[in-house]
Design a protein around this motif. Structure first.
Motif, PDB file in Angstrom:
ATOM      1  N   MET A   1       0.827  -1.175   0.000  1.00  0.00           N
ATOM      2  CA  MET A   1       0.000   0.000   0.000  1.00  0.00           C
ATOM      3  C   MET A   1       0.861   1.224   0.000  1.00  0.00           C
ATOM      4  N   HIS A   2       1.884   1.387  -0.723  1.00  0.00           N
ATOM      5  CA  HIS A   2       2.900   2.325  -0.342  1.00  0.00           C
ATOM      6  C   HIS A   2       3.706   2.592  -1.534  1.00  0.00           C
ATOM      7  N   HIS A   3       4.483   3.173  -1.745  1.00  0.00           N
ATOM      8  CA  HIS A   3       5.785   3.670  -1.563  1.00  0.00           C
ATOM      9  C   HIS A   3       6.010   4.677  -2.636  1.00  0.00           C
ATOM     10  N   ASP A   4       6.412   5.844  -2.285  1.00  0.00           N
ATOM     11  CA  ASP A   4       6.324   6.912  -3.252  1.00  0.00           C
ATOM     12  C   ASP A   4       7.613   7.289  -3.939  1.00  0.00           C
ATOM     13  N   ALA A   5       8.756   7.016  -3.351  1.00  0.00           N
ATOM     14  CA  ALA A   5      10.012   7.583  -3.855  1.00  0.00           C
ATOM     15  C   ALA A   5      10.367   6.950  -5.197  1.00  0.00           C
ATOM     16  N   THR A   6       9.714   7.403  -6.239  1.00  0.00           N
ATOM     17  CA  THR A   6       9.824   6.748  -7.539  1.00  0.00           C
ATOM     18  C   THR A   6       9.371   7.661  -8.648  1.00  0.00           C
ATOM     19  N   LEU A  78       4.939   0.564   7.764  1.00  0.00           N
ATOM     20  CA  LEU A  78       3.608   0.116   7.351  1.00  0.00           C
ATOM     21  C   LEU A  78       3.449   0.258   5.840  1.00  0.00           C
ATOM     22  N   GLY A  79       3.160  -0.859   5.169  1.00  0.00           N
ATOM     23  CA  GLY A  79       3.051  -0.830   3.713  1.00  0.00           C
ATOM     24  C   GLY A  79       4.423  -0.659   3.102  1.00  0.00           C
ATOM     25  N   CYS A  80       5.313  -1.617   3.349  1.00  0.00           N
ATOM     26  CA  CYS A  80       6.738  -1.428   3.039  1.00  0.00           C
ATOM     27  C   CYS A  80       7.057  -1.544   1.563  1.00  0.00           C
ATOM     28  N   GLY A  81       6.126  -2.043   0.748  1.00  0.00           N
ATOM     29  CA  GLY A  81       6.413  -2.169  -0.680  1.00  0.00           C
ATOM     30  C   GLY A  81       7.622  -3.048  -0.926  1.00  0.00           C
ATOM     31  N   VAL A 101       0.858  -6.297   2.314  1.00  0.00           N
ATOM     32  CA  VAL A 101      -0.076  -7.364   1.977  1.00  0.00           C
ATOM     33  C   VAL A 101       0.378  -8.155   0.754  1.00  0.00           C
ATOM     34  N   ALA A 102       1.241  -7.559  -0.079  1.00  0.00           N
ATOM     35  CA  ALA A 102       1.616  -8.180  -1.351  1.00  0.00           C
ATOM     36  C   ALA A 102       2.818  -9.098  -1.170  1.00  0.00           C
ATOM     37  N   GLU A 103       2.611 -10.374  -1.400  1.00  0.00           N
ATOM     38  CA  GLU A 103       3.705 -11.332  -1.232  1.00  0.00           C
ATOM     39  C   GLU A 103       4.829 -11.079  -2.228  1.00  0.00           C
ATOM     40  N   ASP A 139       9.844   2.536  18.574  1.00  0.00           N
ATOM     41  CA  ASP A 139      10.348   3.902  18.738  1.00  0.00           C
ATOM     42  C   ASP A 139       9.885   4.818  17.606  1.00  0.00           C
ATOM     43  N   LEU A 140       9.652   4.243  16.443  1.00  0.00           N
ATOM     44  CA  LEU A 140       9.149   4.999  15.297  1.00  0.00           C
ATOM     45  C   LEU A 140       8.165   4.124  14.538  1.00  0.00           C
ATOM     46  N   VAL A 141       7.002   4.678  14.237  1.00  0.00           N
ATOM     47  CA  VAL A 141       6.050   4.022  13.339  1.00  0.00           C
ATOM     48  C   VAL A 141       5.935   4.916  12.110  1.00  0.00           C
ATOM     49  N   SER A 142       6.192   4.340  10.945  1.00  0.00           N
ATOM     50  CA  SER A 142       6.252   5.099   9.702  1.00  0.00           C
ATOM     51  C   SER A 142       5.130   4.661   8.766  1.00  0.00           C
ATOM     52  N   ALA A 143       4.288   5.613   8.395  1.00  0.00           N
ATOM     53  CA  ALA A 143       3.222   5.380   7.415  1.00  0.00           C
ATOM     54  C   ALA A 143       3.480   6.326   6.244  1.00  0.00           C
ATOM     55  N   GLN A 144       4.180   5.815   5.236  1.00  0.00           N
ATOM     56  CA  GLN A 144       4.556   6.630   4.079  1.00  0.00           C
ATOM     57  C   GLN A 144       3.597   6.340   2.931  1.00  0.00           C
ATOM     58  N   PHE A 145       2.760   7.314   2.618  1.00  0.00           N
ATOM     59  CA  PHE A 145       1.827   7.192   1.490  1.00  0.00           C
ATOM     60  C   PHE A 145       0.970   5.934   1.619  1.00  0.00           C
TER      61      PHE A 145
END
Length: 242
Positions: A1-6, A78-81, A101-103, A139-145
């Motif tokens: 569910m993620h990842h924008d740096a592209t 979260l949503g590590c792509g 979610v994507a294997e 210590d950090l929860v990251s939800a990127q896009f």
């Protein structure tokens, strides 16, 4: 569910604007899993199986800015792509739990982590975050896009993300602030929440949370056909004080 740096983010703008000449979606064989919604799994598997690589592999710039200023600890991605953020974080010394979610994405991410020599610092897990959420505090929860064109309980999920922050830790939410220039013609009516609206949806106790950033940043990016334009990223960074 993620990842924008592209270049050519296939999710920007809650849309389906894949190239018109994209190959037909492959037939995706999914393993039955009561904790995974079939439609969600199929959508993201098809996205990843269309291309050998969907994301750039670079870590998202706001995450680099924020996490780079913090002492390394435990982080939930979260949503590590395909693992761009997780691999960068592990390289900085963080102990990473990375979920998607994507294997196909998880398998690519694990391969990339091994190639980068950081696999021992990352645990990749499959979660449909609309159904299950990783246990523990970080210590950090990251939800990127963490945005999706599918129906998505966004506020509930972000509240779960906040509950996963350890005392003294931080939640970083970065989201699209507007449709990218190359997607606006196809999606003229899409509206994104403001940073303030996203913050309000977290429903945080002000006695336990301190707001460190609530703003929008702009960056130059390249679209799927080589177009350049300015993207707006909404940023919410909050620290749990106790």
């Amino acid at each position: 569910m993620h990842h924008d740096a592209t270049a050519g983010d296939p999710r920007q703008g809650h849309h389906h604007h894949h190239h018109h000449d994209a190959p037909a979606a492959p037939v995706v064989a999914l393993r039955p899993d009561p904790d995974v919604d079939d439609e969600t799994a199929r959508f993201w598997e098809e996205l990843y199986q269309r291309r050998d690589r969907v994301w750039s592999g670079r870590a998202n710039p706001v995450l680099v800015e924020v996490a780079g200023a913090l002492p390394a600890g435990t982080v939930l991605d979260l949503g590590c792509g395909e693992g761009g953020d997780a691999i960068w974080l592990a390289g900085q010394g963080w102990r990473v739990t990375a979920v998607d979610v994507a294997e196909t994405a998880l398998a690519r991410a694990a391969d990339e982590a091994s190639a980068a020599g950081v696999a021992a610092r990352i645990e990749f897990r499959r979660h449909d975050l609309t159904r299950t959420f990783p246990p523990g505090e970080y210590d950090l929860v990251s939800a990127q896009f963490l945005q999706s064109p599918l129906e998505f309980p966004r506020a509930r999920l972000l509240q779960s993300a906040a509950r996963a922050v350890a005392p003294g830790g931080r939640l970083l939410v970065v989201e699209h602030g507007e449709t990218p220039p190359w997607g606006r013609a196809d999606h003229p009516d899409v509206r994104f929440p403001t940073p303030q609206e996203t913050f309000a949806s977290l429903d945080l106790d002000p006695d336990r949370w301190h707001t460190e950033r609530l703003d929008a940043s702009r960056r130059q990016a390249t679209g799927p056909d080589g177009e350049t334009g300015i993207l707006v990223d909404n940023v919410v960074l909050v620290r749990r004080t106790r």
